[in-house]
Design an enzyme around this catalytic site. Sequence first.
Site, PDB file in Angstrom:
ATOM      1  N   GLY A  13       0.833  -1.205   0.000  1.00  0.00           N
ATOM      2  CA  GLY A  13       0.000   0.000   0.000  1.00  0.00           C
ATOM      3  C   GLY A  13       0.861   1.247   0.000  1.00  0.00           C
ATOM      4  O   GLY A  13       0.526   2.263   0.631  1.00  0.00           O
ATOM      5  N   ALA A  14       1.979   1.185  -0.754  1.00  0.00           N
ATOM      6  CA  ALA A  14       2.932   2.317  -0.763  1.00  0.00           C
ATOM      7  C   ALA A  14       2.524   3.401  -1.754  1.00  0.00           C
ATOM      8  O   ALA A  14       3.232   4.391  -1.912  1.00  0.00           O
ATOM      9  CB  ALA A  14       4.331   1.796  -1.094  1.00  0.00           C
ATOM     10  N   SER A  15       1.381   3.243  -2.426  1.00  0.00           N
ATOM     11  CA  SER A  15       1.002   4.203  -3.467  1.00  0.00           C
ATOM     12  C   SER A  15       0.463   5.520  -2.912  1.00  0.00           C
ATOM     13  O   SER A  15       0.408   6.513  -3.627  1.00  0.00           O
ATOM     14  CB  SER A  15      -0.022   3.567  -4.408  1.00  0.00           C
ATOM     15  OG  SER A  15      -1.106   3.033  -3.678  1.00  0.00           O
ATOM     16  N   VAL A  64      -2.960  -7.548  -2.539  1.00  0.00           N
ATOM     17  CA  VAL A  64      -2.857  -8.377  -1.328  1.00  0.00           C
ATOM     18  C   VAL A  64      -4.072  -9.287  -1.134  1.00  0.00           C
ATOM     19  O   VAL A  64      -4.052 -10.165  -0.281  1.00  0.00           O
ATOM     20  CB  VAL A  64      -2.622  -7.533  -0.043  1.00  0.00           C
ATOM     21  CG1 VAL A  64      -1.315  -6.772  -0.106  1.00  0.00           C
ATOM     22  CG2 VAL A  64      -3.781  -6.607   0.248  1.00  0.00           C
ATOM     23  N   ASN A  90       0.890  -2.743   5.364  1.00  0.00           N
ATOM     24  CA  ASN A  90       0.136  -1.491   5.531  1.00  0.00           C
ATOM     25  C   ASN A  90      -1.146  -1.457   4.698  1.00  0.00           C
ATOM     26  O   ASN A  90      -2.092  -0.764   5.064  1.00  0.00           O
ATOM     27  CB  ASN A  90       1.048  -0.322   5.144  1.00  0.00           C
ATOM     28  CG  ASN A  90       0.268   0.944   4.892  1.00  0.00           C
ATOM     29  OD1 ASN A  90      -0.159   1.634   5.810  1.00  0.00           O
ATOM     30  ND2 ASN A  90       0.023   1.261   3.614  1.00  0.00           N
ATOM     31  N   SER A 142      -5.113  -0.690  13.893  1.00  0.00           N
ATOM     32  CA  SER A 142      -5.889   0.547  14.082  1.00  0.00           C
ATOM     33  C   SER A 142      -6.395   0.621  15.513  1.00  0.00           C
ATOM     34  O   SER A 142      -6.616  -0.413  16.160  1.00  0.00           O
ATOM     35  CB  SER A 142      -7.091   0.554  13.133  1.00  0.00           C
ATOM     36  OG  SER A 142      -7.989   1.580  13.511  1.00  0.00           O
ATOM     37  N   TYR A 155     -13.915  -4.273   9.660  1.00  0.00           N
ATOM     38  CA  TYR A 155     -12.614  -3.589   9.759  1.00  0.00           C
ATOM     39  C   TYR A 155     -11.987  -3.802  11.146  1.00  0.00           C
ATOM     40  O   TYR A 155     -10.806  -4.151  11.261  1.00  0.00           O
ATOM     41  CB  TYR A 155     -12.829  -2.100   9.475  1.00  0.00           C
ATOM     42  CG  TYR A 155     -11.579  -1.257   9.478  1.00  0.00           C
ATOM     43  CD1 TYR A 155     -10.694  -1.284   8.397  1.00  0.00           C
ATOM     44  CD2 TYR A 155     -11.287  -0.408  10.544  1.00  0.00           C
ATOM     45  CE1 TYR A 155      -9.548  -0.484   8.393  1.00  0.00           C
ATOM     46  CE2 TYR A 155     -10.150   0.394  10.540  1.00  0.00           C
ATOM     47  CZ  TYR A 155      -9.285   0.348   9.462  1.00  0.00           C
ATOM     48  OH  TYR A 155      -8.152   1.132   9.457  1.00  0.00           O
ATOM     49  N   ALA A 157     -12.592  -6.181  13.268  1.00  0.00           N
ATOM     50  CA  ALA A 157     -12.208  -7.594  13.438  1.00  0.00           C
ATOM     51  C   ALA A 157     -10.892  -7.869  12.712  1.00  0.00           C
ATOM     52  O   ALA A 157     -10.018  -8.566  13.227  1.00  0.00           O
ATOM     53  CB  ALA A 157     -13.313  -8.505  12.907  1.00  0.00           C
ATOM     54  N   LYS A 159      -8.513  -5.741  12.106  1.00  0.00           N
ATOM     55  CA  LYS A 159      -7.411  -5.048  12.795  1.00  0.00           C
ATOM     56  C   LYS A 159      -7.099  -5.709  14.141  1.00  0.00           C
ATOM     57  O   LYS A 159      -5.934  -5.773  14.557  1.00  0.00           O
ATOM     58  CB  LYS A 159      -7.746  -3.569  12.975  1.00  0.00           C
ATOM     59  CG  LYS A 159      -7.856  -2.812  11.635  1.00  0.00           C
ATOM     60  CD  LYS A 159      -6.564  -2.856  10.856  1.00  0.00           C
ATOM     61  CE  LYS A 159      -6.568  -1.993   9.611  1.00  0.00           C
ATOM     62  NZ  LYS A 159      -5.293  -2.085   8.863  1.00  0.00           N
ATOM     63  N   ILE A 188      -6.025   9.527  11.252  1.00  0.00           N
ATOM     64  CA  ILE A 188      -4.929  10.109  10.478  1.00  0.00           C
ATOM     65  C   ILE A 188      -5.493  10.736   9.209  1.00  0.00           C
ATOM     66  O   ILE A 188      -6.365  10.125   8.548  1.00  0.00           O
ATOM     67  CB  ILE A 188      -3.887   9.013  10.118  1.00  0.00           C
ATOM     68  CG1 ILE A 188      -3.472   8.204  11.359  1.00  0.00           C
ATOM     69  CG2 ILE A 188      -2.677   9.631   9.417  1.00  0.00           C
ATOM     70  CD1 ILE A 188      -2.882   9.007  12.502  1.00  0.00           C
TER      71      ILE A 188
END
Length: 248
Positions: A13-15, A64, A90, A142, A155, A157, A159, A188
């Site tokens: 997820g580096a984009s 992923v 990530n 998170s 989400y 669950a 995390k 964030i």
Amino acid sequence: MSPHESRVALVTGASQGIGRATALRLAAAGAHVALAARNLEKLAEVEAEISAAGGSAKTFALDVASEESIKACVKTVLAHFGRVEILVNNAGITRDILALRMKRHDWDDVLTTNLTGAFLLSQACMQSMLKARWGRMINITSVVGETGQAGQANYAASKAGLIGLTKSLARELAGRNITVNAVAPGMIETAMTAVLTDEQKAAMAAQIPMGRAGTDAEIAAAVAFLASEDAAYITGHTLDVNGGMYMG
Ligand SMILES: NC(=O)c1ccc[n+]([C@@H]2O[C@H](COP(=O)([O-])OP(=O)(O)OC[C@H]3O[C@@H](n4cnc5c(N)ncnc54)[C@H](OP(=O)(O)O)[C@@H]3O)[C@@H](O)[C@H]2O)c1
């Protein structure tokens, strides 16, 4: 010597957002960074940004949610860089809706991307770290994985699952000089939170003792610390970076 001099780091997820900021930070500290995600155009922009600053990075296609894609990506990264010593899991998505109305695919998509993807990537990179007798895995979980959140059963669950995965892998790999930790961001400012209404943002900010949202760079700093030699004796830990929103 820079803290990550010549280490090879794979960031999923580096984009954009936190992944991009983490890639920039690790590259600035001397790591060779494998930038992985689906959007190759955006990855190429991050790669160019790192190169322009004198760093080392290369773009790799990765979904992923696909086991084949994960295996192919790690194989290509290993062929290019020869090793993976730092893995930052990530990549993540949300499909928010109250549980009563949540469709099975909303559940499956989030669990497959956020949790199964992280497990399969950890598995795919493990051999290289075992061989190097040095490794750092950092999973981006998170605050809601610790507190729960209405409308985010899938989400939260995924995390919370990442925290269990982190602790289990930490126990399995501790004796091999590989640490496994999680970073738990609060709210964030990224594309993920840009979709929230002003009302939702204000309600969340009201729960943050520091009174503001965090930045992707503040998460990247925590990741860089856990990936460094200074964090050699920390494993199985979840580092909260949330302005005091939750104090575990
Ligand atoms: N922002 C927050 O407030 C916050 C709070 C707590 C935790 N987090 C976590 O931090 C991480 C990053 O979030 P962010 O805020 O930076 O979100 P973002 O701006 O939406 O970025 C998400 C990243 O994940 C990648 N991704 C999504 N699905 C993917 C897939 N199937 N395969 C490969 N890459 C995929 C995206 O790349 P492509 O679309 O190019 O594939 C993108 O680079 C996530 O795990 C998120 O859950 C964020």
